[in-house]
Design a protein around this motif. Structure first.
Motif, short mmCIF file in Angstrom:
data_model
loop_
_atom_site.label_atom_id
_atom_site.label_comp_id
_atom_site.label_asym_id
_atom_site.label_seq_id
_atom_site.Cartn_x
_atom_site.Cartn_y
_atom_site.Cartn_z
N ALA A 58 0.83 -1.21 0.00
CA ALA A 58 0.00 0.00 0.00
C ALA A 58 0.87 1.26 0.00
O ALA A 58 0.59 2.21 -0.73
N GLU A 59 1.94 1.26 0.80
CA GLU A 59 2.84 2.42 0.82
C GLU A 59 3.53 2.61 -0.52
O GLU A 59 3.68 3.73 -1.01
N GLU A 80 1.01 3.92 -3.05
CA GLU A 80 0.73 5.33 -2.75
C GLU A 80 1.87 6.22 -3.23
O GLU A 80 1.64 7.29 -3.80
N LYS A 81 3.10 5.77 -3.01
CA LYS A 81 4.26 6.54 -3.45
C LYS A 81 4.29 6.65 -4.98
O LYS A 81 4.57 7.72 -5.53
N LYS A 96 1.55 9.01 -6.09
CA LYS A 96 1.77 10.39 -5.68
C LYS A 96 2.83 11.09 -6.53
O LYS A 96 2.62 12.19 -7.02
N ARG A 139 1.37 7.87 -11.90
CA ARG A 139 0.36 8.93 -11.79
C ARG A 139 0.01 9.50 -13.15
O ARG A 139 -1.15 9.68 -13.50
#
Length: 143
Positions: free
Chosen positions: A86-87, A90-91, A94, A99
């Motif tokens: 998850a981290e 997310e990184k 972000k 992205r």
């Protein structure tokens, strides 16, 4: 990594303390394996069966302990991998190149929906509903 407040740390400390107490009690107690008369009258095959039974009990206990540790370790491994993935995701979302790719896919999908007309119809219906809902109240406020 375990911190002081985690239940795993408490469990490991409790097992260690229990083992230490068991060692102290067994060292202080006098275990008499020889009867009061002095000698043990036991045949060789009886001694072997007693020793093998003891080894069996020890191995069964060890197997249960290792099995419990395996289940606990698997649960810890599963939660740690879930958090790490998850981290990482997310990184990537972000800051990373993922992205930009996700934004491009969303823009392409919304543009295709607008060109096809289905999304345009939905948007027009929602805007019309918003404009026509309570039109008299809004007309009274404008005056």
């Amino acid at each position: 990594m375990m911190n002081r407040g985690s239940p795993a740390w408490i469990l490991i400390f409790g097992v260690g303390a229990l083992f230490g107490i068991m060692c102290i009690v067994s060292a202080m107690a006098e275990w008499k394996l020889v009867p009061e008369g002095g000698q043990v009258k036991m045949a060789y095959h009886e001694l072997i069966s007693v020793l093998l039974t003891g080894i069996g009990v020890i191995l069964a206990t060890l197997a249960l302990f290792i099995g419990a540790l395996a289940v606990w370790g698997y649960a810890q491994f599963q939660s740690m991998t879930r958090m790490a993935s998850a981290e990482h995701l997310e990184k990537l979302l972000k800051d990373g190149p993922l992205r930009k790719e996700v934004e491009e896919i969303i823009i392409k999908h919304v543009s295709a929906q607008l060109r096809a007309g289905s999304l345009r119809e939905i948007l027009e219906e929602r805007v019309d509903r918003q404009l026509l809902t309570n039109a008299q109240e809004r007309a009274g406020e404008d005056v």
